[in-house]
Motif scaffolding. Structure first.
Motif, short mmCIF file in Angstrom:
data_model
loop_
_atom_site.label_atom_id
_atom_site.label_comp_id
_atom_site.label_asym_id
_atom_site.label_seq_id
_atom_site.Cartn_x
_atom_site.Cartn_y
_atom_site.Cartn_z
N HIS A 121 0.86 -1.18 0.00
CA HIS A 121 0.00 0.00 0.00
C HIS A 121 0.90 1.23 0.00
CE1 HIS A 121 1.11 -0.79 4.17
NE2 HIS A 121 0.91 0.50 4.41
N HIS A 122 0.31 2.40 -0.08
CA HIS A 122 1.11 3.63 -0.02
C HIS A 122 0.54 4.55 1.06
CE1 HIS A 122 -2.20 5.45 -2.35
NE2 HIS A 122 -1.76 6.60 -1.85
N ASP A 123 1.36 5.46 1.53
CA ASP A 123 0.94 6.50 2.48
C ASP A 123 1.34 7.85 1.90
OD1 ASP A 123 0.00 4.72 4.62
OD2 ASP A 123 2.11 4.20 4.85
N VAL A 124 0.53 8.85 2.14
CA VAL A 124 0.84 10.18 1.63
C VAL A 124 1.99 10.85 2.39
CG1 VAL A 124 -0.08 12.50 1.21
CG2 VAL A 124 -1.48 10.49 0.70
N LEU B 184 -10.76 1.21 -3.99
CA LEU B 184 -10.36 2.43 -3.29
C LEU B 184 -11.14 2.64 -2.00
CD1 LEU B 184 -10.00 5.02 -6.21
CD2 LEU B 184 -8.17 3.80 -5.01
N ASP B 185 -12.39 2.14 -1.96
CA ASP B 185 -13.24 2.40 -0.80
C ASP B 185 -13.35 1.19 0.13
OD1 ASP B 185 -14.53 1.12 -2.86
OD2 ASP B 185 -16.41 2.22 -2.68
N ASN B 186 -13.47 0.01 -0.39
CA ASN B 186 -13.53 -1.21 0.43
C ASN B 186 -12.11 -1.71 0.65
OD1 ASN B 186 -14.15 -3.67 1.67
ND2 ASN B 186 -14.54 -4.69 -0.29
N THR B 187 -11.47 -1.22 1.71
CA THR B 187 -10.06 -1.54 1.96
C THR B 187 -9.89 -2.23 3.31
OG1 THR B 187 -9.57 0.55 3.06
CG2 THR B 187 -9.42 0.54 0.66
N PRO B 188 -8.81 -2.98 3.48
CA PRO B 188 -8.58 -3.64 4.77
C PRO B 188 -8.36 -2.67 5.93
CG PRO B 188 -7.31 -4.72 3.05
CD PRO B 188 -7.86 -3.46 2.45
N GLN C 110 -6.31 2.14 3.32
CA GLN C 110 -5.58 2.40 2.09
C GLN C 110 -5.81 1.26 1.10
OE1 GLN C 110 -4.39 5.13 1.47
NE2 GLN C 110 -2.99 5.99 2.98
N ALA C 111 -5.94 1.61 -0.16
CA ALA C 111 -6.04 0.59 -1.20
C ALA C 111 -4.76 -0.25 -1.22
CB ALA C 111 -6.27 1.23 -2.56
N VAL C 112 -4.90 -1.56 -1.48
CA VAL C 112 -3.76 -2.47 -1.38
C VAL C 112 -3.59 -3.30 -2.65
CG1 VAL C 112 -4.04 -2.65 1.13
CG2 VAL C 112 -5.08 -4.39 -0.36
N SER C 113 -2.39 -3.78 -2.85
CA SER C 113 -2.12 -4.71 -3.94
C SER C 113 -2.84 -6.04 -3.66
CB SER C 113 -0.62 -4.96 -4.06
OG SER C 113 -0.35 -6.04 -4.94
N ALA D 81 -9.52 14.87 -4.08
CA ALA D 81 -9.58 15.40 -5.45
C ALA D 81 -9.80 14.28 -6.46
CB ALA D 81 -8.30 16.17 -5.76
N MET D 82 -9.17 13.12 -6.21
CA MET D 82 -9.34 12.01 -7.13
C MET D 82 -10.77 11.47 -7.07
SD MET D 82 -6.85 8.76 -7.84
CE MET D 82 -7.34 7.69 -6.50
N MET D 83 -11.34 11.41 -5.87
CA MET D 83 -12.73 10.98 -5.74
C MET D 83 -13.66 11.94 -6.49
SD MET D 83 -13.01 8.16 -4.12
CE MET D 83 -12.20 7.06 -2.95
N HIS D 84 -13.36 13.23 -6.39
CA HIS D 84 -14.17 14.22 -7.11
C HIS D 84 -14.03 14.02 -8.62
CE1 HIS D 84 -16.56 17.85 -6.35
NE2 HIS D 84 -16.11 18.30 -7.51
#
Length: 313
Positions: free
Chosen positions: A133-136, A166-170, A173-176, A246-249
């Motif tokens: 996953h990634h973190d900002v 993107l929304d249903n995540t463990p 954060q979205a994961v591989s 912004a991406m969700m928008h």
């Protein structure tokens, strides 16, 4: 970047070299009884906190518990020397140290980061695997007890990591979706390209790892008892919002436009958002730039107000 022995002088690290019991006793000294979110799982998942096969459910349970109770369970597993494949999973992630363990930071801290006012979190578990996953924020992860393995990928490997919803995540954060221990090469053929760019960092107690913002990372806790402390901090202004918003928008307003319009908006984003040419807007008088002015707290509030008014229509 691995920072060898960066926190080896911390009292908790030194106690972990003595015994797990010593580490637990030290943590309990600071614990004031605040309930903590935890993941628990059946032995069958082998430490891989993930989805069920169809992604409709998770393979673990989320619950609130007492930290001292969870620590005692981890110690109990150690004392019984149970086969790791038969051990129920216990995982505490991203618990805010200042709230959970008041006073801990006065004895265990990286003072060089204080100017960034980082968020300090603690992670505890038996053997575990957390999907890439990634973190900002920027991140320094400090291995306190046990061993850790990080497998890192630069942001441009997004396409080759097969990221899930993107929304249903463990865990937010979205994961591989790739099982790094048993990759399905038929289902995820491009993962081989990602592996060619992968960097692997293995940490012993006292070591730390700098994780740049937005880098994908798969994390493995390799020991029967693991403690990690990390620092997250941003170098952007506090008035800025979360880029994912912004991406969700854009998903709402741009993704399903006709192709020609999407191409046109792609050019708009390149010009107004991703353009680093400081002279690009020089044809507009400064006093008329409006929302194109350099962002500050006032202008950010203006934009939020405009968006709220439009979204509420």
């Amino acid at each position: 970047m691995i920072l060898k022995n960066l926190v080896s002088s911390w009292p908790l690290v030194k106690l972990s070299e003595t015994s797990a019991n010593s580490s637990v006793d030290y943590l309990k000294k600071f614990y004031q009884g605040l309930p903590i979110g935890a993941f628990t799982a059946k032995p069958e998942i082998n430490g891989r906190y993930f989805y069920q096969h169809d992604l409709s459910q998770l393979n673990f349970c989320k619950q609130y518990s007492q930290l001292d109770t969870l620590l005692d369970k981890l110690l109990e597993q150690l004392s019984e020397q149970i086969d790791e494949k038969r051990v129920p999973g216990i995982y505490v992630g991203s618990a805010h140290v200042d709230q959970l363990l008041p006073g801990f930071r006065s004895e265990n801290d990286l003072s060089a980061l204080s100017k960034f006012k980082p968020l300090m979190s603690i992670w505890l578990s038996n053997q575990s695997r957390i999907a890439a996953h990634h973190d900002v924020p920027n991140n320094i992860a400090c291995c306190i007890t046990g061993k850790r393995r990080f497998t890192l990928f630069p942001p441009e490997q997004l396409e080759n990591l097969y990221i899930g919803p993107l929304d249903n995540t463990p865990a937010g954060q979205a994961v591989s979706l790739v099982d790094f221990h048993q990759p399905d090469w038929v289902k995820f053929p491009k993962f081989e390209k990602a592996l060619q760019q992968a960097q692997v960092a293995e940490l012993d107690a006292g070591d730390a790892l700098f994780l740049p913002s937005m880098w994908w990372h798969h994390v493995e806790s390799l020991s029967s008892f693991n403690i990690l402390v990390n620092y997250w901090w941003q170098t952007t202004s506090s008035h800025m919002g979360a880029p994912i918003d912004a991406m969700m928008h854009a998903l709402l307003n741009i993704k399903n436009l006709p192709h020609e319009q999407k191409e046109a908006w792609f050019e708009m984003f390149k010009y107004y958002i991703f353009n680093n040419d400081s002279t690009a807007l020089s044809h507009i008088p400064n006093e008329q730039l409006g929302v194109l002015n350099p962002m500050d707290d006032k202008s950010s509030r203006q934009i939020r107000s405009m968006l709220l008014n439009k979204l509420n229509k």
